[in-house]
Design an enzyme around this catalytic site. Sequence first.
Site, short mmCIF file in Angstrom:
data_model
loop_
_atom_site.label_atom_id
_atom_site.label_comp_id
_atom_site.label_asym_id
_atom_site.label_seq_id
_atom_site.Cartn_x
_atom_site.Cartn_y
_atom_site.Cartn_z
N SER A 59 0.84 -1.28 -0.12
CA SER A 59 0.05 0.05 -0.13
C SER A 59 0.96 1.28 0.06
O SER A 59 2.24 1.28 0.01
CB SER A 59 -0.80 0.00 1.24
OG SER A 59 -0.01 0.05 2.38
N GLU A 114 -10.23 0.55 -9.89
CA GLU A 114 -11.41 0.38 -9.11
C GLU A 114 -12.74 1.01 -9.58
O GLU A 114 -12.60 2.16 -9.84
CB GLU A 114 -11.07 0.49 -7.71
CG GLU A 114 -12.25 -0.12 -6.71
CD GLU A 114 -11.89 0.09 -4.97
OE1 GLU A 114 -10.78 -0.19 -4.94
OE2 GLU A 114 -12.72 0.55 -4.46
N HIS A 153 -11.20 -7.11 -3.77
CA HIS A 153 -10.48 -6.42 -2.52
C HIS A 153 -11.42 -6.99 -1.22
O HIS A 153 -12.28 -7.54 -1.36
CB HIS A 153 -10.66 -4.85 -2.60
CG HIS A 153 -9.86 -4.24 -3.81
ND1 HIS A 153 -8.52 -3.82 -3.24
CD2 HIS A 153 -9.64 -4.54 -5.09
CE1 HIS A 153 -7.75 -3.54 -4.17
NE2 HIS A 153 -8.40 -3.82 -5.47
N ASP A 182 -0.74 -1.22 -4.23
CA ASP A 182 -2.02 -1.22 -3.85
C ASP A 182 -2.58 -0.16 -3.51
O ASP A 182 -2.08 0.93 -2.66
CB ASP A 182 -2.12 -2.43 -2.71
CG ASP A 182 -3.52 -2.89 -2.47
OD1 ASP A 182 -3.62 -3.05 -1.19
OD2 ASP A 182 -4.41 -2.60 -3.11
N SER A 198 -9.99 -11.09 2.79
CA SER A 198 -9.59 -12.08 3.80
C SER A 198 -10.70 -12.79 4.60
O SER A 198 -11.83 -12.09 4.62
CB SER A 198 -8.75 -10.97 4.90
OG SER A 198 -7.40 -10.92 4.30
N GLY A 256 -10.31 -4.68 6.02
CA GLY A 256 -10.17 -4.77 7.42
C GLY A 256 -10.85 -6.26 7.87
O GLY A 256 -11.33 -7.05 7.03
O1 LIG Z 1 -8.34 -5.47 -0.42
C1 LIG Z 1 -7.27 -5.57 0.08
C2 LIG Z 1 -7.14 -6.42 1.52
O2 LIG Z 1 -8.23 -6.74 2.05
P1 LIG Z 1 -8.17 -7.63 3.50
O3 LIG Z 1 -8.27 -6.21 4.43
O4 LIG Z 1 -9.64 -8.28 3.53
O5 LIG Z 1 -7.15 -8.46 3.65
N1 LIG Z 1 -6.09 -4.86 -0.12
O6 LIG Z 1 -6.31 -3.81 -1.33
CA LIG Z 2 -11.32 2.57 -3.15
NA NA Z 3 -4.45 -3.55 -5.73
ZN LIG Z 4 -8.06 -3.35 -1.09
#
Ligand SMILES: O=C(COP(=O)(O)O)NO
Ligand SMILES: [Ca+2]
Ligand code: NA
Ligand SMILES: [Zn+2]
Length: 313
Positions: A49, A140, A216, A88, A219, A187
């Site tokens: 990121s 996005e 995205h 990212d 998780s 998150g």
């Molecule tokens: O989209 C994400 C990570 O998502 P999580 O928080 O679900 O791991 N990074 O761009």
């Molecule tokens: Ca966004």
């Molecule tokens: Na990305």
């Molecule tokens: Zn993301």
Amino acid sequence: PYVNTKDILDKANKGYYAVPALNINNLEFLQAIIEAGVEENSPVIIETSEGAIKYAGDGDVQRGASLFVSMVRAFADNTDIPVSLHVDHGKSFKILMAAIKAGYSSIMIDASEYPFEKNIEETKKMVEIAHSVGVSVEAELGRLVGIEDNVMVQSHEAALVDPNEAKQFVEETGVDFLAPAIGTSHGAFKFKGEAKLDFNRLKKVKELTGLPLVLHGASSVPEEVKKLAEKYGADFRGAKGVPSDILTESVKYGINKVNTDTDLRMAFIASLREYLANNPGEFDPRKYFKTPKELVKNIIRERLRLLGCSNKA
Ligand SMILES: O=C(COP(=O)(O)O)NO
Ligand SMILES: [Ca+2]
Ligand code: NA
Ligand SMILES: [Zn+2]
């Protein structure tokens, strides 16, 4: 080898599987990712990121970006699995240009919080620059609900992707892969009620664009990790992720890149809490980071198998 993210995702698109994009901020998570990828003979996408790039360079984003390229290439240039490095949620022109200059494989230009036309304009600009030096681009459409790396997107602003807009967006920007918002959020606290993604929109975006698509906020927040962390003092009440069966269904409907950050963080901290509680006298980082790295590697190995990219290197 160190490859372009587009190469990995075009293969995944043709092969109807997905590859996890795994966020790092330091060496230990990178080691765990590479070890899991090598053991599973799987391609891996490393992503950082903007916050990670600032963190690595202590605010000097060119230094941070160059450090991550050096670290990732030190592994990628010495292994048989394809490895790429991706920015990212890029929003800052300065950081995106620093990453391109440093040698990142790909960038995400995230202009999803702007109106449609401005998202097109911003994305088109970065595509022209990135493509001129062989870097691929993610964008996005629609907005994720939740905390996007410390930026809270009010749920009333959350707008799921409009598939017809997606077709126009792709045609006008030339973007290589697309992240349609279909109900996930960043998150550990993703769903108030039951986990639900809008697969109708996803299927339409796939039909209309044919591009590799990105999920995205993917998780899962595995129960055993949550329990381990809570056993040693974490407070993760209410944490809930995307269940595995919903992940595999999203791959079936066209997802090829699965962004995973929270699961790695939760695994690391759960195992670190356990180690520190059981080894009160330890202060050697090579010891107290070892089992956390192992747990992160195991989580990644499971994810590689779940997404179907094992033995696809
Ligand atoms: O989209 C994400 C990570 O998502 P999580 O928080 O679900 O791991 N990074 O761009
Ligand atoms: Ca966004
Ligand atoms: Na990305
Ligand atoms: Zn993301």
